[in-house]
Design an enzyme around this catalytic site. Structure first.
Site, PDB file in Angstrom:
ATOM      1  N   ASP A   1       0.830  -1.211   0.000  1.00  0.00           N
ATOM      2  CA  ASP A   1       0.000   0.000   0.000  1.00  0.00           C
ATOM      3  C   ASP A   1       0.868   1.266   0.000  1.00  0.00           C
ATOM      4  OD1 ASP A   1      -2.407   1.385   0.037  1.00  0.00           O
ATOM      5  OD2 ASP A   1      -3.235   0.251   1.722  1.00  0.00           O
TER       6      ASP A   1
ATOM      7  N   GLU B   1      -1.221   1.792  -5.169  1.00  0.00           N
ATOM      8  CA  GLU B   1      -0.797   3.186  -5.101  1.00  0.00           C
ATOM      9  C   GLU B   1      -1.926   4.124  -5.534  1.00  0.00           C
ATOM     10  OE1 GLU B   1       1.026   6.736  -7.021  1.00  0.00           O
ATOM     11  OE2 GLU B   1      -0.187   5.130  -7.862  1.00  0.00           O
ATOM     12  N   TRP B   2      -3.092   3.525  -5.847  1.00  0.00           N
ATOM     13  CA  TRP B   2      -4.344   4.239  -6.155  1.00  0.00           C
ATOM     14  C   TRP B   2      -4.299   5.042  -7.465  1.00  0.00           C
ATOM     15  CZ3 TRP B   2      -2.574   6.693  -1.166  1.00  0.00           C
ATOM     16  CH2 TRP B   2      -2.585   5.760  -0.131  1.00  0.00           C
ATOM     17  N   GLY B   3      -3.270   4.827  -8.288  1.00  0.00           N
ATOM     18  CA  GLY B   3      -3.245   5.481  -9.597  1.00  0.00           C
ATOM     19  C   GLY B   3      -2.665   6.881  -9.600  1.00  0.00           C
TER      20      GLY B   3
ATOM     21  N   ASP C   1     -10.143   3.677  -3.436  1.00  0.00           N
ATOM     22  CA  ASP C   1     -10.882   2.478  -3.015  1.00  0.00           C
ATOM     23  C   ASP C   1     -12.306   2.413  -3.563  1.00  0.00           C
ATOM     24  OD1 ASP C   1      -8.592   2.076  -1.598  1.00  0.00           O
ATOM     25  OD2 ASP C   1      -9.541   2.036   0.384  1.00  0.00           O
TER      26      ASP C   1
HETATM   27  C1  GLA Z   1      -6.023   1.399   1.471  1.00  0.00           C
HETATM   28  C2  GLA Z   1      -6.156   0.403   0.328  1.00  0.00           C
HETATM   29  C3  GLA Z   1      -7.276  -0.578   0.661  1.00  0.00           C
HETATM   30  C4  GLA Z   1      -6.981  -1.292   1.964  1.00  0.00           C
HETATM   31  C5  GLA Z   1      -6.758  -0.283   3.086  1.00  0.00           C
HETATM   32  C6  GLA Z   1      -6.243  -0.943   4.357  1.00  0.00           C
HETATM   33  O1  GLA Z   1      -7.139   2.212   1.565  1.00  0.00           O
HETATM   34  O2  GLA Z   1      -6.402   1.053  -0.876  1.00  0.00           O
HETATM   35  O3  GLA Z   1      -7.450  -1.511  -0.390  1.00  0.00           O
HETATM   36  O4  GLA Z   1      -5.829  -2.089   1.797  1.00  0.00           O
HETATM   37  O5  GLA Z   1      -5.816   0.716   2.707  1.00  0.00           O
HETATM   38  O6  GLA Z   1      -6.016  -0.032   5.373  1.00  0.00           O
END
Ligand code: GLA
Length: 391
Positions: A151, A184-186, A207
C-alpha cells in the site's frame, strides 16, 4: 576452436541450463490473479480462525475449482516491531503465527497473501515497511507467502516507482516467487511503470465502495471506477494487470443485477478477480455470479487482452474484449433506470460486416443464433447482457 575452448563453452552452457529452465517457467500472474481478500468485508477485524474458515469455504463452495487461488490478509495483522525490528503479528488474533496460517492455506491447495505498506505506517496505522524492505521480504518468504499487496499510506515525499522497485528487488532477493500487488491508487500513473518495476498488478484508482455509482465527490462506486479504466487497456497483459480494485459482489450494497454487471465488467477488463465477501455465507445467486465458468473464462483468457469501451451513447455502453480464439466477449451495459435496447455492429468489434457470427449469452448459457452485421438486445435497468461473438 581449441579443445580447451570447446570444453569451456560446454561447461558454460551446462551452467546456464538451469537459468534457462527458470526463464521458461510460466510468469507470475500469467492470467489475472483470482482470490479473496479480507478488507472489503472485514476491515481490521481479521483473525486466524476467520482466515482458515475462508480458505475452507473457498474449497467447499467450488470457488477453488472455478479458479480462485489466493487468500490474502489485508491490513491489521501486524502490531509492532520487536527489538530486532522484525515485524510482529497480532498474537491475540493470530495465536499460531503467520507461518502456521500460510501452511493451513497451502494444505487446502490454495496460495497465501499478506499486506504491507511502502511508508512508515499502513493505512490503519500499523508498522509499514519503510527502511525494513529486505528484512520484511525475508520474513514473508520464511512464512511461505505467495502474494504481497503493498500500500501507499504515510509515504510523505517517497517516490512511488522507486519504492515499488525496492520491494520487488527485496522480494526477488528471497528467491521465492511472490506476486507483487501495487496499491498506489493510480496517483503516480503506475500503469506507465508498474511492469518495469516488476509489479504484477497495480491499482488504478482510490478504493471501491459497495455502490453502483457514488454521487459524493471523493467516493468511488463501481461505475465511477469503470469510467476511470477507459484508455488504460494497452498497459495490461500477461504478468502485469490494471487493478480496478477488489470485488464487492455479495457485500450487500448492490442488487443482484448490479453485481452481475460488476463481475462481467471486471471480467472483460481482465481485472484481478479478488472476491471481498464472506465466502462462508453466500446466497446462491452470489455464488452463481462468482463461479460462472464462461464469464471467468473471459477474464482468464490466455491472450491477456484487456477489453475496451467500443461504444458510448448516454447511458448505453458496449465493452469488448478480444479472445485468443479470435472471438469477442462483449458486455452491453445499461446504466439507466429504464430498460434499453442496446446493440453493436461487427465493425466496431473489428470484424467485416458480411461475416456470419454465432452469439452466445454467457449468463444464460444459451446460443442465441447466427447473426450478420450486428446484434442488439433489450437490457434491463442497471444491468448487463454479456455475450460471446464467434465468427
Ligand atoms: C487502502 C487500500 C485498501 C486497503 C486499506 C487498508 O485504503 O487502498 O485496499 O488495503 O488501505 O487499510
Amino acid at each position: 576452436m581449441s579443445a580447451s575452448a570447446k570444453i569451456l563453452i560446454t561447461m558454460l552452457s551446462l551452467l546456464a541450463a538451469p537459468a534457462l529452465l527458470v526463464a521458461q517457467e510460466k510468469p507470475l500472474a500469467a492470467t489475472p490473479p483470482m482470490g479473496w481478500n479480507s478488507w472489503n468485508k472485514f476491515g481490521c477485524n481479521v483473525s486466524e480462525d476467520m482466515i482458515q474458515q475462508m480458505a475452507d469455504a473457498m474449497v467447499k463452495s467450488g470457488m477453488k475449482d472455478a479458479g480462485y487461488q489466493y487468500i490474502v490478509i489485508d491490513d491489521c495483522w501486524q502490531v509492532e516491531r520487536d527489538p530486532s525490528a522484525n515485524i510482529v503479528p497480532d498474537a491475540k488474533r493470530f495465536p499460531s503465527g503467520i507461518k502456521a496460517l500460510a501452511d493451513y492455506v497451502h494444505s487446502r491447495g490454495l496460495k497465501f497473501g499478506i499486506y504491507s505498506d511502502a511508508g512508515s505506517m499502513t493505512c490503519a496505522k500499523r508498522p509499514g515497511s519503510l527502511g525494513h524492505e529486505y528484512q520484511d521480504a525475508l520474513q514473508y518468504a520464511a512464512w511461505n507467502v505467495d502474494y504481497l499487496k503493498y500500500d501507499w499510506c504515510n509515504t510523505s515525499t517517497q517516490d512511488a516507482q522507486a519504492a515499488y522497485a525496492l520491494i520487488r528487488n527485496a522480494l526477488n532477493a528471497t528467491g521465492r516467487p511472490i506476486v507483487l500487488s501495487i496499491c498506489e491508487w493510480g496517483t503516480a500513473k503506475p500503469w506507465l511503470w508498474g511492469k518495469t518495476v516488476g509489479g504484477n498488478l497495480w491499482r488504478t484508482t482510490g478504493d471501491i465502495t459497495d455502490k453502483w455509482e457514488a454521487k459524493e465527490k471523493y467516493s468511488l462506486g463501481m461505475l465511477n471506477i469503470l469510467d476511470l479504466q477507459n484508455g488504460l487497456e494497452s498497459y495490461a497483459g500477461p504478468g502485469h494487470w490494471n487493478d480496478p480494485d477488489m470485488l464487492e459482489v455479495g457485500n450487500g450494497g448492490m442488487t443482484t443485477d448490479e453485481y452481475r454487471a460488476h463481475f462481467s465488467l471486471w471480467s472483460v477488463l481482465a481485472a484481478p478477480l479478488i472476491a471481498g465477501n464472506d465466502l462462508r455465507d453466500m446466497k446462491p445467486e452470489i455464488h452463481d455470479i462468482l463461479t460462472n465458468k464462461e464469464v471467468i473464462a473471459v477474464n482468464q483468457d490466455p491472450l491477456g487482452s484487456e477489453g475496451r469501451r467500443v461504444l458510448k451513447d448516454g447511458d448505453q455502453e458496449v465493452w469488448s474484449k478480444q479472445m485468443q480464439d479470435g472471438s469477442r466477449a462483449v458486455v452491453l451495459l445499461n446504466r439507466a433506470v429504464t430498460e434499453k435496447e442496446i446493440g453493436f455492429s461487427w465493425e466496431i468489434l473489428g470484424y467485416p460486416s458480411h461475416l456470419n457470427a454465432g452469439v452466445r449469452d454467457l449468463w444464460r448459457a444459451k446460443e442465441l443464433g447466427q447473426f450478420k452485421e450486428k446484434f442488439s438486445t433489450a437490457v434491463a435497468p442497471h444491468s448487463v447482457v454479456m455475450v460471446r461473438v464467434t465468427p
